[in-house]
Design a protein around this motif. Sequence first.
Motif, short mmCIF file in Angstrom:
data_model
loop_
_atom_site.label_atom_id
_atom_site.label_comp_id
_atom_site.label_asym_id
_atom_site.label_seq_id
_atom_site.Cartn_x
_atom_site.Cartn_y
_atom_site.Cartn_z
N ILE A 232 -16.69 -19.79 16.35
CA ILE A 232 -18.11 -20.08 16.17
C ILE A 232 -18.92 -19.60 17.36
CG2 ILE A 232 -18.26 -22.44 17.09
CD1 ILE A 232 -19.83 -21.35 13.82
N ARG A 233 -18.34 -19.69 18.56
CA ARG A 233 -19.03 -19.16 19.74
C ARG A 233 -19.22 -17.65 19.60
NH1 ARG A 233 -16.15 -21.14 24.68
NH2 ARG A 233 -15.71 -22.77 23.19
N ALA A 234 -18.20 -16.96 19.11
CA ALA A 234 -18.31 -15.51 18.91
C ALA A 234 -19.37 -15.17 17.87
CB ALA A 234 -16.96 -14.94 18.49
N VAL A 235 -19.45 -15.98 16.81
CA VAL A 235 -20.47 -15.77 15.78
C VAL A 235 -21.86 -15.95 16.39
CG1 VAL A 235 -21.47 -16.74 13.67
CG2 VAL A 235 -19.01 -16.34 13.82
N HIS A 236 -22.04 -16.98 17.21
CA HIS A 236 -23.34 -17.21 17.84
C HIS A 236 -23.71 -16.08 18.79
CE1 HIS A 236 -22.99 -21.79 17.06
NE2 HIS A 236 -23.51 -21.17 16.04
N PRO B 140 -23.48 -13.22 5.42
CA PRO B 140 -24.01 -14.59 5.60
C PRO B 140 -23.11 -15.66 4.99
CG PRO B 140 -25.31 -13.39 3.99
CD PRO B 140 -24.36 -12.40 4.61
N ALA B 141 -22.44 -15.38 3.89
CA ALA B 141 -21.57 -16.37 3.26
C ALA B 141 -20.37 -16.69 4.15
CB ALA B 141 -21.11 -15.89 1.89
N LEU B 142 -19.81 -15.66 4.77
CA LEU B 142 -18.68 -15.87 5.67
C LEU B 142 -19.11 -16.66 6.89
CD1 LEU B 142 -15.74 -15.45 6.50
CD2 LEU B 142 -16.44 -13.26 7.48
N ASP B 143 -20.26 -16.31 7.47
CA ASP B 143 -20.78 -17.05 8.61
C ASP B 143 -21.00 -18.52 8.24
OD1 ASP B 143 -20.70 -14.70 10.01
OD2 ASP B 143 -22.87 -14.48 10.21
N ALA B 144 -21.53 -18.77 7.05
CA ALA B 144 -21.77 -20.14 6.60
C ALA B 144 -20.45 -20.90 6.44
CB ALA B 144 -22.55 -20.15 5.29
N GLU B 145 -19.43 -20.24 5.93
CA GLU B 145 -18.11 -20.88 5.78
C GLU B 145 -17.51 -21.21 7.14
OE1 GLU B 145 -16.24 -21.94 3.22
OE2 GLU B 145 -17.92 -21.55 1.90
N ILE B 146 -17.66 -20.31 8.09
CA ILE B 146 -17.15 -20.55 9.45
C ILE B 146 -17.86 -21.75 10.06
CG2 ILE B 146 -17.03 -19.62 11.80
CD1 ILE B 146 -16.68 -16.82 10.45
N ARG B 147 -19.17 -21.79 9.93
CA ARG B 147 -19.94 -22.92 10.48
C ARG B 147 -19.54 -24.23 9.81
NH1 ARG B 147 -23.73 -18.69 11.03
NH2 ARG B 147 -24.57 -18.58 13.13
N ALA B 148 -19.38 -24.22 8.49
CA ALA B 148 -18.99 -25.43 7.77
C ALA B 148 -17.60 -25.90 8.18
CB ALA B 148 -19.05 -25.18 6.26
N ALA B 149 -16.66 -24.97 8.33
CA ALA B 149 -15.31 -25.33 8.76
C ALA B 149 -15.34 -25.91 10.17
CB ALA B 149 -14.40 -24.11 8.71
N TYR B 150 -16.16 -25.34 11.03
CA TYR B 150 -16.29 -25.85 12.39
C TYR B 150 -16.83 -27.28 12.37
CZ TYR B 150 -17.90 -26.39 17.18
OH TYR B 150 -18.13 -26.86 18.44
N LEU B 151 -17.87 -27.52 11.57
CA LEU B 151 -18.43 -28.87 11.49
C LEU B 151 -17.41 -29.86 10.93
CD1 LEU B 151 -22.05 -28.12 10.24
CD2 LEU B 151 -21.34 -28.90 12.52
N ARG B 152 -16.65 -29.45 9.93
CA ARG B 152 -15.62 -30.33 9.37
C ARG B 152 -14.56 -30.64 10.42
NH1 ARG B 152 -16.20 -26.89 4.96
NH2 ARG B 152 -14.27 -25.81 5.48
N SER B 153 -14.20 -29.65 11.24
CA SER B 153 -13.18 -29.88 12.27
C SER B 153 -13.67 -30.85 13.33
CB SER B 153 -12.76 -28.56 12.92
OG SER B 153 -13.72 -28.11 13.87
N ARG B 154 -14.98 -30.96 13.48
CA ARG B 154 -15.57 -31.87 14.45
C ARG B 154 -15.86 -33.24 13.83
NH1 ARG B 154 -15.45 -30.21 19.44
NH2 ARG B 154 -17.42 -31.17 19.89
N GLY B 155 -15.53 -33.39 12.54
CA GLY B 155 -15.75 -34.67 11.86
C GLY B 155 -17.16 -34.88 11.36
N ALA B 156 -17.97 -33.82 11.39
CA ALA B 156 -19.35 -33.93 10.92
C ALA B 156 -19.41 -33.67 9.43
CB ALA B 156 -20.23 -32.93 11.67
N PRO B 157 -20.19 -34.44 8.70
CA PRO B 157 -20.34 -34.18 7.26
C PRO B 157 -21.11 -32.89 7.02
CG PRO B 157 -21.83 -35.92 7.95
CD PRO B 157 -21.00 -35.57 9.14
N THR B 158 -20.75 -32.19 5.97
CA THR B 158 -21.46 -30.96 5.62
C THR B 158 -22.17 -31.18 4.30
OG1 THR B 158 -19.48 -30.08 4.54
CG2 THR B 158 -19.86 -29.44 6.82
N ALA B 159 -23.26 -30.47 4.12
CA ALA B 159 -24.05 -30.63 2.89
C ALA B 159 -23.57 -29.71 1.81
CB ALA B 159 -25.52 -30.34 3.20
#
Length: 74
Positions: free
Chosen positions: A37-41, A55-74
């Motif tokens: 995610i840091r590389a994407v940013h 954009p779809a791949l970037d969104a999937e990466i961000r969502a996976a990162y949020l899930r790994s941090r325990g954050a809910p995704t929309a």
Amino acid sequence: MYRRAKDVHAAEELLAVLDADEQGPWVLSPEQLGVLIRAVHVRSALLPSASRQHPALDAEIRAAYLRSRGAPTA
């Protein structure tokens, strides 16, 4: 770009996995998702047009990162 040794190690592991199998599916550790995610940013900041290419791949990466941090995704 990565200062901590564990981030460098995670990035190296990620590159090895991606080089071994370009098709996936991949199971990434939270550390690997963090460096990805840091590389994407960084890519988005330095090459804004590149962030619009997948954009779809970037969104999937961000969502996976949020899930790994325990954050809910929309």
